[in-house]
Scaffold this motif. Sequence first.
Motif, PDB file in Angstrom:
ATOM      1  N   GLY A   1       5.854  13.463 -18.197  1.00 50.24           N
ATOM      2  CA  GLY A   1       6.363  12.236 -18.497  1.00 50.24           C
ATOM      3  C   GLY A   1       7.449  12.327 -17.598  1.00 50.24           C
ATOM      4  N   SER A   2       7.467  12.993 -17.359  1.00 50.01           N
ATOM      5  CA  SER A   2       9.057  12.449 -16.318  1.00 50.01           C
ATOM      6  C   SER A   2       9.014  11.918 -14.690  1.00 50.01           C
ATOM      7  N   PHE A   3      10.016  12.440 -13.528  1.00 47.14           N
ATOM      8  CA  PHE A   3       9.741  11.235 -13.150  1.00 47.14           C
ATOM      9  C   PHE A   3      10.874  12.254 -11.477  1.00 47.14           C
ATOM     10  N   ALA A   4      10.237  11.201 -10.717  1.00 46.90           N
ATOM     11  CA  ALA A   4      11.253  11.384  -9.584  1.00 46.90           C
ATOM     12  C   ALA A   4      11.841  10.467  -9.052  1.00 46.90           C
ATOM     13  N   VAL A   5      12.531  10.919  -8.354  1.00 46.34           N
ATOM     14  CA  VAL A   5      13.278   9.524  -7.233  1.00 46.34           C
ATOM     15  C   VAL A   5      13.097  10.411  -6.490  1.00 46.34           C
ATOM     16  N   VAL A   6      12.457   9.641  -5.267  1.00 39.35           N
ATOM     17  CA  VAL A   6      12.243   9.976  -3.634  1.00 39.35           C
ATOM     18  C   VAL A   6      12.635   9.183  -2.987  1.00 39.35           C
ATOM     19  N   ARG A   7      13.166   9.624  -1.981  1.00 41.03           N
ATOM     20  CA  ARG A   7      13.320   8.926  -0.180  1.00 41.03           C
ATOM     21  C   ARG A   7      12.177   9.151   0.894  1.00 41.03           C
ATOM     22  N   PRO A   8      11.981   8.348   1.859  1.00 41.78           N
ATOM     23  CA  PRO A   8      11.062   8.479   2.512  1.00 41.78           C
ATOM     24  C   PRO A   8      11.730   8.799   3.732  1.00 41.78           C
ATOM     25  N   GLU A   9      10.634   9.418   5.045  1.00 40.74           N
ATOM     26  CA  GLU A   9      11.791  10.059   5.755  1.00 40.74           C
ATOM     27  C   GLU A   9      10.495  10.209   6.755  1.00 40.74           C
ATOM     28  N   LEU A  10      10.963   9.817   8.050  1.00 41.41           N
ATOM     29  CA  LEU A  10      10.167   9.807   8.775  1.00 41.41           C
ATOM     30  C   LEU A  10       9.895  11.442   9.581  1.00 41.41           C
ATOM     31  N   ASP A  11       8.449  12.852   9.802  1.00 41.88           N
ATOM     32  CA  ASP A  11       8.581  13.519  10.197  1.00 41.88           C
ATOM     33  C   ASP A  11       8.512  13.775  11.357  1.00 41.88           C
ATOM     34  N   GLY A  12       8.599  14.816  12.384  1.00 41.44           N
ATOM     35  CA  GLY A  12       9.111  14.590  13.719  1.00 41.44           C
ATOM     36  C   GLY A  12       7.933  14.058  14.588  1.00 41.44           C
ATOM     37  N   LEU A  13       6.996  14.377  13.497  1.00 39.40           N
ATOM     38  CA  LEU A  13       5.198  13.292  14.353  1.00 39.40           C
ATOM     39  C   LEU A  13       5.231  11.009  14.274  1.00 39.40           C
ATOM     40  N   GLY A  14       7.013  11.587  13.112  1.00 37.92           N
ATOM     41  CA  GLY A  14       6.831   9.889  12.937  1.00 37.92           C
ATOM     42  C   GLY A  14       5.567   9.274  12.140  1.00 37.92           C
ATOM     43  N   GLN A  15       5.420  10.264  10.949  1.00 35.92           N
ATOM     44  CA  GLN A  15       4.606   9.968   9.884  1.00 35.92           C
ATOM     45  C   GLN A  15       5.959  10.389   8.318  1.00 35.92           C
ATOM     46  N   GLU A  16       5.690   9.049   8.116  1.00 33.88           N
ATOM     47  CA  GLU A  16       6.505   8.856   6.896  1.00 33.88           C
ATOM     48  C   GLU A  16       5.985   9.861   5.733  1.00 33.88           C
ATOM     49  N   GLN A  17       6.947  10.824   5.515  1.00 34.54           N
ATOM     50  CA  GLN A  17       6.645  12.006   4.391  1.00 34.54           C
ATOM     51  C   GLN A  17       7.325  11.402   3.093  1.00 34.54           C
ATOM     52  N   GLU A  18       8.037  11.400   2.231  1.00 30.65           N
ATOM     53  CA  GLU A  18       8.759  11.588   0.820  1.00 30.65           C
ATOM     54  C   GLU A  18       9.435  12.710   0.715  1.00 30.65           C
ATOM     55  N   LEU A  19      10.647  12.839   0.326  1.00 29.64           N
ATOM     56  CA  LEU A  19      11.826  13.952  -0.111  1.00 29.64           C
ATOM     57  C   LEU A  19      11.646  13.812  -1.234  1.00 29.64           C
ATOM     58  N   VAL A  20      11.925  14.704  -2.177  1.00 26.84           N
ATOM     59  CA  VAL A  20      12.490  14.952  -3.509  1.00 26.84           C
ATOM     60  C   VAL A  20      14.249  14.440  -3.998  1.00 26.84           C
ATOM     61  N   GLU A  21      14.725  13.398  -4.791  1.00 33.12           N
ATOM     62  CA  GLU A  21      15.957  13.389  -4.394  1.00 33.12           C
ATOM     63  C   GLU A  21      16.648  14.409  -5.535  1.00 33.12           C
ATOM     64  N   MET A  22      15.529  13.584  -6.282  1.00 30.58           N
ATOM     65  CA  MET A  22      15.671  13.905  -8.252  1.00 30.58           C
ATOM     66  C   MET A  22      15.307  14.041  -8.660  1.00 30.58           C
ATOM     67  N   GLU A  23      15.025  14.699 -10.029  1.00 31.10           N
ATOM     68  CA  GLU A  23      13.621  15.241 -10.887  1.00 31.10           C
ATOM     69  C   GLU A  23      14.579  14.676 -12.575  1.00 31.10           C
ATOM     70  N   LEU A  24      13.840  13.364 -13.068  1.00 29.59           N
ATOM     71  CA  LEU A  24      13.913  12.924 -14.426  1.00 29.59           C
ATOM     72  C   LEU A  24      13.243  13.579 -15.440  1.00 29.59           C
ATOM     73  N   HIS A  25      13.835  14.779 -16.413  1.00 26.80           N
ATOM     74  CA  HIS A  25      13.320  15.201 -17.579  1.00 26.80           C
ATOM     75  C   HIS A  25      13.594  14.411 -18.347  1.00 26.80           C
ATOM     76  N   SER A  26      13.723  13.318 -19.214  1.00 29.96           N
ATOM     77  CA  SER A  26      14.512  12.689 -20.753  1.00 29.96           C
ATOM     78  C   SER A  26      13.861  11.816 -21.631  1.00 29.96           C
ATOM     79  N   ARG A  27      13.154  11.543 -22.209  1.00 26.42           N
ATOM     80  CA  ARG A  27      12.208  11.395 -23.145  1.00 26.42           C
ATOM     81  C   ARG A  27      13.550   9.816 -23.161  1.00 26.42           C
ATOM     82  N   SER A  28      14.494   9.784 -23.133  1.00 29.29           N
ATOM     83  CA  SER A  28      14.531   8.171 -23.677  1.00 29.29           C
ATOM     84  C   SER A  28      14.235   7.405 -22.288  1.00 29.29           C
ATOM     85  N   LEU A  29      14.765   8.411 -21.569  1.00 26.72           N
ATOM     86  CA  LEU A  29      15.259   7.509 -19.755  1.00 26.72           C
ATOM     87  C   LEU A  29      13.428   7.650 -19.732  1.00 26.72           C
TER      88      LEU A  29
END
Lengths: 831, 240
Positions: free
Chosen positions: B63-91
Amino acid sequence: MKTRAKYGKEQKSLKTLRERLGKEWLFCDGGMGTILQAKGLAGGELPETWNLKRPEDIIDLHCSYLEQGVNIFNTNTFGANALKYPDNLEEIVRAAVQLAQEARHRTGREDAYIALDIGPTGKLLQPMGDLPFEEAVRLFGQVIRIGAAAGADLVLIETMSDSYEAKAAVLAAKENCDLPVLITTIYDASGKLLTGGTVDATVAMLEGLRVDALGVNCGLGPEQMLPIVERMTQVASVPIIVNPNAGLPRTEGGRTVYDVDPEEFSTWMERIAALGVQIVGGCCGTTPDHIGRTIRKVSRIPFRENTPKHRTVVTSFSQAVEIGPRPVIIGERINPTGKKKFKAALREGNIEYILAEGLRQEDSGAHILDVNVGLPEIDEPAMMGEVITRLQSVLALPLQIDTTDSLALERGMRLYNGKPMVNSVNGKQESIESVFPLVRKYGGVLVALVLDEQGIPATAEGRIAIARKIYEAADRYGVPREDIVIDGLAMTISSDSRSALVTLETLRRVRDELGGHSILGVSNISFGLPRREIVNAHFLTMAMQSGLNCAIINPGNEAMMQSYRAFLALQGLDENCMDYINTYAGTKAPSAVPAAGTAGAADGQQGSPAKDSSEQKSSGGMSLAESIARGMAESAVRATRQGLETTDPLLLINEQMIPALDRVGQGFEKGTIFLPQLLMSAEAAKAAFEVVKESMSGTAREVKGRMILATVKGDIHDIGKNIVKVMLENYGYEILDLGKDVAPEIIVDTAIREDIRLIGLSALMTTTVVSMEETIRLLRERKPDTRVVVGGAVMTQEYADAIGADCYAKDAMATVRYADRVFGYEAVDPA
Amino acid sequence: MRDPQEVLRGVSRKEIWRYLGYSRIRPDSRVDGVIDSCLEDLLQAAEPRAVWRDFALRSGEDGSFAVVRPELDGLGQEQELVEMELHSRSLARNLDGCCRVYLMAATLGQGPDRLVRRAQIVHLSHTVFYQAIGAALIEEWCDEVNREIIREGRERGLYARPRFSPGYGDLPLELQRDFMRILRMQKEIGVTLTDSLLMTPAKSVTALIGMSETKQACPVHGCAVCPMGGDCAYRREEDA
């Protein structure tokens, strides 16, 4: 430069940065954070950790800039401070410098300079935020010591959005190394720092702190920076640095992108450089290509050195006041001399009284405020620090630090957020030796009194001679001559009828012969004469006509302000007479001149042009009780004065004021009266109580009990607490107000020392309720008989129970009721 | 987006009354007069600023969420980096079904705080007015930023959820640190955080706004998410 050995640099006889700075084009590197993000720096991952985890990436980044030809490149230490790296700061910073050295070595660019990069702490300084100024200096100092020892060639402080933090960083650099200090601040599109500072104010402060170069970085692209840079070239005398972003950031699918490509960027930079900038580079979004193209284009255009501007400027955090052709008013009222109430406020530590005096003078039209808190029996340095800090949190006016105590002077100058005026130095050797080093270090516009070991010269000739001597001292100490303002000394004409003439001649000669600026404490001229303001106001006009630049007066004295405004209008210094018209249109000349003002020597404040008269009209003849109930302070004061003529003060309190307050309080409790009205009534009652208190000359009314009030540690919002305080005071309680962000130990120690029966604690945030709990725990341990009442935005009955409070008060009235219960004054049921 | 000053001038009188504690009763003309003058001071002093960015949202098993940001790695492949984790029942109820999320921060700047500090010295009752009107103004400003975000979302075929702030329901205040870093709030809009997670300037707000590909009514907002359950002086009548 007496730095440690530069590892063979000297042998190769490379020029030091100081030799080149401002004499030829120098180029800084570009973006680092944005490039590290693109290399995969994760969210929450601190960029400086890569100095240890991925050193090769950092070296590569440096190399790519060095290969483009940059002269100054930044260590990866932007966010390195002990708040973020409590355990391994030294390792991180040392590694950063070593990686830069390695890159320099690999590229054979031994001529390039390693800049120890210093970014903001991320915290806001007290009193607006929670980081003490000296703590900020200490945090920056740590990094700078490590970086300098590791071999950095300069300190580059950047992206500062708060002038106060910028000052802390520059002082830390100056006190912890002797490397050149360069600094760039971040402006928004309106041309101001996010904390409000203008280019003029920021430049004056930083030049006062003797930085080696200053400028602007980040926030904006080159295009948006143009007007800021243009202004900087008009006011700054030291070399100027411009490091823009590659345009304004934009997000695209979650990624931050900058739109200005290398070619466009370099074209803009060429234009910026041509404005008269000496050092250029880039910031967020710029790449080695951006910088490389910039270097190639800018190197082709002719280099221009920056030139001294000789402006005399004092500043606050946001305003710059230029001392020049248009005379400025310096408010003299923050000074205990001859003021009983002011002295009492100093002794009691009643800072609010002093602040109110400051706000009044600002409203009256002062441009700068003199601050003198000298009293033999107080700790003047501590008081000066406190008053300066508090004044600059409420006032936008620059301050003039006025003291003969050099410790107090240094304390004030250090904590001052801007470039202050300093009052004063004189021609005595001892004075020169104690004051000039402080002005050299902290910056300031210095008032110089033309007297020396032989006293005050009787002639203008003698006074000018001392002025010359002081200018020469300024040269010796490296203080620019434009930062000296000569006090021609106004001496009373009642003892020497020619003294005004001597003063006026001195002013003229300061202007004409010395090309300097002047200042006077104007009202001294009439000491010992009746109706002093007549002489004062005319003398002010004559002095301004003779070249006076700064008049130290009481801006609440209407006659003086009339002279001032009329002079500006007549002298062509008030365009279209707008200021004059705005002030006086619709006002009437007083039919009779009010009683003589002994300006500067008495407590009486003379009225400024009548405003606030609406209440008077609508409330004529209202009773005291009704005035309080309706929250009309002026009318309450008037009714109290009238009442006192015929009624016993205590009777007035018990039969009119208290019942009126009670009626409002009960209305509030029943929900028919709301908080705004409750407070307006409380203020009216407070004003009325003041009048009664004065009439009883010290014999206060009965005190029901003494209480401590405090906002707990970690919490910096104290509005609720202050509301509770005024209510309790009106109901007869004496309050020991410990302020905000108060540590549990201080609260408990005070309770023990003062034997306090009841403490009121306030907390605004769930995160600070823990401090409340801690305070209660400590109190139970050390002074179990004291009760605690708690309140605040997040507080509930359950919360209060959980942390062991004796009472939860949902509002100010509930606190009053509980205090009455504790102290045995419980009211008879009003029903 | 409209001019910020113009936005603030449009602040609702009723909201100001509500923040002053007048829920059903109208204040008298004298109180209204003070509102006028304090509002004018605030409009002069406020420097409204805002920053927002959108991210992909990934839901976890618990039930948690992760806010993620795409970045290109050294090989030009897109990778996802986690910016923020959300643990909240109301949210979690608010974000249910969302694929993207906007992070926003808005502030009125330091001017209003300065007015409050001045009023504490010379006119205590005005602090309450500045506080209440300031609260209404920052909400007005947030609403405008929110509308802009809704518009941006619509351009990409996304539907916005009601905004949700740290401190609402069980969404921890600690997230303010992530907001500070991700939105670079100090640099962009001049907002900093105290050790006790209080934002300065005081009239500042951070919020998350979920985005979903399908239009879906979201019942969880206003007083309903508040632990006070509408039992406070500031409850909205339509919610209570």
